[in-house]
Design an enzyme around this catalytic site. Structure first.
Site, PDB file in Angstrom:
ATOM      1  N   MET A   1      -6.572   1.481   7.424  1.00  0.00           N
ATOM      2  CA  MET A   1      -7.237   0.619   6.467  1.00  0.00           C
ATOM      3  C   MET A   1      -7.048  -0.831   6.923  1.00  0.00           C
ATOM      4  O   MET A   1      -6.009  -1.431   6.670  1.00  0.00           O
ATOM      5  CB  MET A   1      -6.642   0.844   5.077  1.00  0.00           C
ATOM      6  CG  MET A   1      -7.294   0.019   4.017  1.00  0.00           C
ATOM      7  SD  MET A   1      -6.659   0.276   2.334  1.00  0.00           S
ATOM      8  CE  MET A   1      -6.649   2.029   2.156  1.00  0.00           C
ATOM      9  N   PRO A   2      -8.008  -1.420   7.613  1.00  0.00           N
ATOM     10  CA  PRO A   2      -7.872  -2.799   8.083  1.00  0.00           C
ATOM     11  C   PRO A   2      -7.946  -3.826   6.954  1.00  0.00           C
ATOM     12  O   PRO A   2      -8.787  -3.731   6.057  1.00  0.00           O
ATOM     13  CB  PRO A   2      -9.055  -2.977   9.036  1.00  0.00           C
ATOM     14  CG  PRO A   2      -9.471  -1.597   9.415  1.00  0.00           C
ATOM     15  CD  PRO A   2      -9.166  -0.754   8.218  1.00  0.00           C
ATOM     16  N   PHE A   3      -7.046  -4.793   7.023  1.00  0.00           N
ATOM     17  CA  PHE A   3      -7.061  -5.945   6.124  1.00  0.00           C
ATOM     18  C   PHE A   3      -7.299  -7.180   6.989  1.00  0.00           C
ATOM     19  O   PHE A   3      -6.588  -7.393   7.969  1.00  0.00           O
ATOM     20  CB  PHE A   3      -5.729  -6.088   5.382  1.00  0.00           C
ATOM     21  CG  PHE A   3      -5.484  -5.003   4.385  1.00  0.00           C
ATOM     22  CD1 PHE A   3      -5.879  -5.163   3.064  1.00  0.00           C
ATOM     23  CD2 PHE A   3      -4.870  -3.824   4.764  1.00  0.00           C
ATOM     24  CE1 PHE A   3      -5.651  -4.158   2.142  1.00  0.00           C
ATOM     25  CE2 PHE A   3      -4.643  -2.815   3.847  1.00  0.00           C
ATOM     26  CZ  PHE A   3      -5.035  -2.980   2.533  1.00  0.00           C
ATOM     27  N   HIS A  40     -10.977  -4.391   4.174  1.00  0.00           N
ATOM     28  CA  HIS A  40     -10.788  -5.359   3.090  1.00  0.00           C
ATOM     29  C   HIS A  40     -10.725  -6.754   3.690  1.00  0.00           C
ATOM     30  O   HIS A  40      -9.899  -7.017   4.564  1.00  0.00           O
ATOM     31  CB  HIS A  40      -9.492  -5.058   2.328  1.00  0.00           C
ATOM     32  CG  HIS A  40      -9.480  -3.689   1.738  1.00  0.00           C
ATOM     33  ND1 HIS A  40      -9.878  -3.439   0.450  1.00  0.00           N
ATOM     34  CD2 HIS A  40      -9.152  -2.489   2.286  1.00  0.00           C
ATOM     35  CE1 HIS A  40      -9.773  -2.143   0.214  1.00  0.00           C
ATOM     36  NE2 HIS A  40      -9.335  -1.548   1.310  1.00  0.00           N
TER      37      HIS A  40
END
Length: 61
Positions: A1-3, A40
């Site tokens: 899940m990249p931020f 995100h």
């Protein structure tokens, strides 16, 4: 899940920030092979007087 966190001086319109978030999402999805739903993007509007590289206040522009 990249931020993805982006710090910018205040002054961009909501439309500019939306476009930036969409385009960053596209690139991260393509390069990291991540689904767009998992990406995100955080855009932080920094007021002038909050950034001090090398101990000196950085001004907009």
């Amino acid at each position: 899940m990249p931020f993805v966190k982006i710090d910018l001086f205040e002054g961009r319109s909501q439309e500019q920030k939306i476009q930036l978030a969409r385009e960053v999402t596209e690139v991260v999805s393509r390069v990291a092979k991540a689904p767009k739903e998992a990406i995100h993007v955080f855009i932080n509007d920094m007021p002038e007087g909050t950034y001090y590289p090398h101990g000196e206040m950085k001004k907009k522009g």
